[in-house]
Write a protein that holds these residues in place. Structure first.
Motif, PDB file in Angstrom:
ATOM      1  N   MET A 266       0.780  -1.103   0.101  1.00 13.67           N
ATOM      2  CA  MET A 266      -0.060   0.135   0.043  1.00 13.67           C
ATOM      3  C   MET A 266       0.791   1.118  -0.076  1.00 13.67           C
ATOM      4  N   MET A 267       2.049   1.235   0.535  1.00 13.73           N
ATOM      5  CA  MET A 267       2.946   2.394   0.678  1.00 13.73           C
ATOM      6  C   MET A 267       3.097   2.739  -0.895  1.00 13.73           C
ATOM      7  N   HIS A 268       3.629   1.638  -1.641  1.00 14.53           N
ATOM      8  CA  HIS A 268       4.001   1.943  -2.941  1.00 14.53           C
ATOM      9  C   HIS A 268       3.069   2.502  -3.612  1.00 14.53           C
ATOM     10  N   THR A 269       1.777   1.911  -3.661  1.00 14.71           N
ATOM     11  CA  THR A 269       0.430   2.317  -4.250  1.00 14.71           C
ATOM     12  C   THR A 269       0.540   3.822  -4.277  1.00 14.71           C
ATOM     13  N   PHE A 270       0.622   4.251  -2.972  1.00 14.76           N
ATOM     14  CA  PHE A 270       0.488   5.797  -2.812  1.00 14.76           C
ATOM     15  C   PHE A 270       1.470   6.566  -3.270  1.00 14.76           C
ATOM     16  N   ARG A 271       2.753   5.912  -3.199  1.00 16.96           N
ATOM     17  CA  ARG A 271       3.972   6.543  -3.919  1.00 16.96           C
ATOM     18  C   ARG A 271       3.629   6.782  -5.405  1.00 16.96           C
ATOM     19  N   LEU A 272       3.093   5.783  -6.041  1.00 19.04           N
ATOM     20  CA  LEU A 272       2.891   5.779  -7.555  1.00 19.04           C
ATOM     21  C   LEU A 272       1.722   6.694  -7.821  1.00 19.04           C
ATOM     22  N   LEU A 273       0.656   6.732  -7.065  1.00 23.06           N
ATOM     23  CA  LEU A 273      -0.651   7.937  -7.003  1.00 23.06           C
ATOM     24  C   LEU A 273      -0.031   9.255  -6.864  1.00 23.06           C
ATOM     25  N   HIS A 274       0.908   9.492  -5.978  1.00 21.94           N
ATOM     26  CA  HIS A 274       1.466  10.882  -5.923  1.00 21.94           C
ATOM     27  C   HIS A 274       2.235  11.148  -6.778  1.00 21.94           C
ATOM     28  N   MET A 275       3.122  10.325  -7.332  1.00 25.77           N
ATOM     29  CA  MET A 275       4.128  10.763  -8.349  1.00 25.77           C
ATOM     30  C   MET A 275       3.410  10.918  -9.640  1.00 25.77           C
ATOM     31  N   ALA A 276       2.195  10.279 -10.005  1.00 24.02           N
ATOM     32  CA  ALA A 276       1.476  10.490 -11.076  1.00 24.02           C
ATOM     33  C   ALA A 276       0.823  12.005 -11.073  1.00 24.02           C
ATOM     34  N   LYS A 277       0.343  12.247  -9.842  1.00 21.93           N
ATOM     35  CA  LYS A 277      -0.062  13.548  -9.420  1.00 21.93           C
ATOM     36  C   LYS A 277       1.057  14.792  -9.876  1.00 21.93           C
ATOM     37  N   GLU A 278       2.411  14.423  -9.387  1.00 22.89           N
ATOM     38  CA  GLU A 278       3.255  15.498  -9.740  1.00 22.89           C
ATOM     39  C   GLU A 278       3.778  15.463 -10.897  1.00 22.89           C
ATOM     40  N   ILE A 279       3.514  14.492 -11.784  1.00 21.00           N
ATOM     41  CA  ILE A 279       4.102  14.523 -13.132  1.00 21.00           C
ATOM     42  C   ILE A 279       2.859  15.438 -13.816  1.00 21.00           C
ATOM     43  N   ALA A 280       1.605  15.267 -13.542  1.00 22.13           N
ATOM     44  CA  ALA A 280       0.661  16.025 -14.185  1.00 22.13           C
ATOM     45  C   ALA A 280       0.634  17.489 -14.004  1.00 22.13           C
TER      46      ALA A 280
END
Length: 351
Positions: A266-280
Motif C-alpha cells: 500500500m505504501m508503494h501504491t500511494f507513492r505511485l499515485l502521488h508521483m502521477a499527480k506530480e507529473i501532471a
C-alpha cells in the motif's frame, strides 16, 4: 554475454544506479539494495543472432536493460524505468556522458496517468485480496463434499453429518438416487444389507449413486450444494498456494501491526499515485520522496485499510481532471525517440 560478471567486464554499461526504496528515501534497516543499469550491446552481438535485451540476477534485485529495451519501456512511460532518468545524484554509480542524451522531455507524457495510476490501482486490488486472506484464513483440514450436503428434517435443513448422527445412522449404509427435474437433489435410502454405496467416497468431488429396488422408500430428501463446494475448493487452493509462496517475514509484520493488509504494498501504491499527480502538475518525476513521512506511516500500519482505499479513490478522480488539463504531450513522438535511439547507439559504436 549472459551474466552480470560478463557485462561488467565488457565495458558496455552506460548507466548504473541504486534504485528502489533507497532511492525513494523509504529504506529501513532490512531493505535490500536494488541496482538498475543500462548497457549497449557490442556491435557484433547487436547485429548478430545473440541479441540480449536484459541481464539480471536470480532475484531481480540487480537488473540491466539493453538500450533498445530501455528506450522502448521509456516510450511506454513505465514507472520503474522513467524514474531512472531522475534518480538522486547520491544513487548514481556509473554515468557515461551518452546517458545525458536520454532526457525526460522526450518521454514524459499523458501515458503516465495509466502507467503509474493504473498500476497503483492493481496494487490496491492485490491489497484487497490479501486483506481477505488475512481476515478470512482457510482451515488446513480440507472439507469434503459431505460438508455441503443437507437433509430436510421437518421444517429445517440439517447437514447430512448432523442428520446421520442425530438418527444414529451410518454413511456407508446410505444410498442416493437422482430425483428427476430437481437438480442436485436426491432421495436418501437406508439399509444395512442393501448393497448401497454410501453418500460419497473418500476424497470424492461428488456424491455417489446407488441401485435401489423400486419397492424401497426414501427416508429423506438430500440436497448437495455443488456450487458451494466448487467455490470452497477454489478458495482453499488459492489460500494455501498463497501461504506456500508468501514472504513470511513480511506477512508476520502485516499481522503484527494489526491492520490486516500488506502495508509495503500500500505504501508503494500511494507513492505511485502521488508521483502521477506530480507529473501532471509539475512535469517532473520526484524519485526521492517529499511525502516520506506519510509513506512510512502507511508501511508502519498507522492508517486503517478502508481509509487508505478511500484516499486512493479520491486521488483517482483528481488524476482524471489533472491529466485532462495537463500540458504534457499525449504520448512520446515515435520518430523522435527512434532517432535518439539510433544516434546514441551509433555514437557509442564510434567511440
Amino acid at each position: 554475454m549472459k551474466t552480470i560478471a560478463d557485462l561488467k567486464a565488457s565495458g558496455c554499461i552506460i548507466f548504473e544506479c541504486i534504485s528502489g526504496s533507497k532511492a525513494y528515501g523509504l529504506d529501513t534497516a532490512t531493505s535490500d539494495t536494488d541496482i538498475r543499469g543500462i548497457f549497449i550491446l557490442p556491435k557484433d552481438l547487436f547485429y548478430g543472432m545473440e541479441y540480449v535485451e536484459q541481464i539480471n540476477d536470480a532475484t531481480n534485485d540487480i537488473v540491466y536493460y539493453e538500450l533498445r529495451k530501455f528506450i522502448s519501456l521509456l516510450s511506454k512511460n513505465n514507472p520503474n524505468i522513467l524514474e531512472l532518468l531522475n534518480v538522486p545524484e547520491d544513487c548514481i554509480l556509473i554515468k557515461d556522458p551518452l546517458f545525458d542524451r536520454i532526457m525526460m522531455d522526450y518521454f514524459l507524457s499523458k501515458l503516465c496517468k495509466n502507467s503509474f495510476a493504473n498500476y497503483a490501482y492493481t496494487q490496491i486490488k492485490k491489497a484487497r485480496g490479501l486483506n481477505k486472506k488475512i481476515v478470512n484464513p482457510v482451515a488446513k483440514e480440507r472439507k469434503t463434499v459431505l460438508d455441503f450436503c443437507y437433509v430436510r428434517d421437518g421444517k429445517v435443513s440439517l447437514l447430512v453429518k448432523e442428520y446421520l448422527e442425530k438418527n444414529s445412522l451410518l454413511d456407508t449404509h446410505c444410498g442416493l438416487v437422482n430425483i428427476p427435474h430437481m437438480k442436485d437433489c436426491y432421495n436418501l435410502f437406508y439399509g444395512e444389507d442393501k448393497g448401497y454405496q454410501g453418500i460419497a467416497r473418500a476424497n470424492a468431488n461428488e456424491v455417489c449413486l446407488s441401485s435401489v429396488a423400486k419397492e424401497e422408500q426414501p427416508i429423506a430428501l438430500l440436497y448437495c450444494h455443488v456450487d458451494g463446494y466448487s467455490a470452497y475448493c477454489k478458495k482453499y487452493k488459492e489460500y494455501w498456494d498463497w501461504v506456500s509462496k508468501r514472504n513470511e517475514a513480511r506477512y508476520e509484520n502485516n499481522v503484527a501491526h494489526g491492520k490486516n493488509y500488506d502495508t509495503k504494498n500500500m505504501m508503494h501504491t500511494f507513492r505511485l499515485l502521488h508521483m502521477a499527480k506530480e507529473i501532471a502538475e509539475d512535469g517532473t518525476i520526484q524519485v526521492r520522496r517529499p511525502d516520506r513521512d506519510f509513506l512510512l506511516g502507511i508501511k508502519q500500519g498507522d492508517f486503517e485499510y478502508d481509509d487508505l482505499v478511500s484516499k486512493a479513490e479520491v486521488l483517482k478522480e483528481e488524476l482524471d481532471t489533472l491529466y485532462n488539463t495537463s500540458n504534457l504531450m499525449e504520448r512520446p513522438d515515435v520518430d523522435v525517440v527512434n532517432e535518439l535511439l539510433v544516434s546514441v547507439r551509433n555514437e557509442f559504436y564510434e567511440k
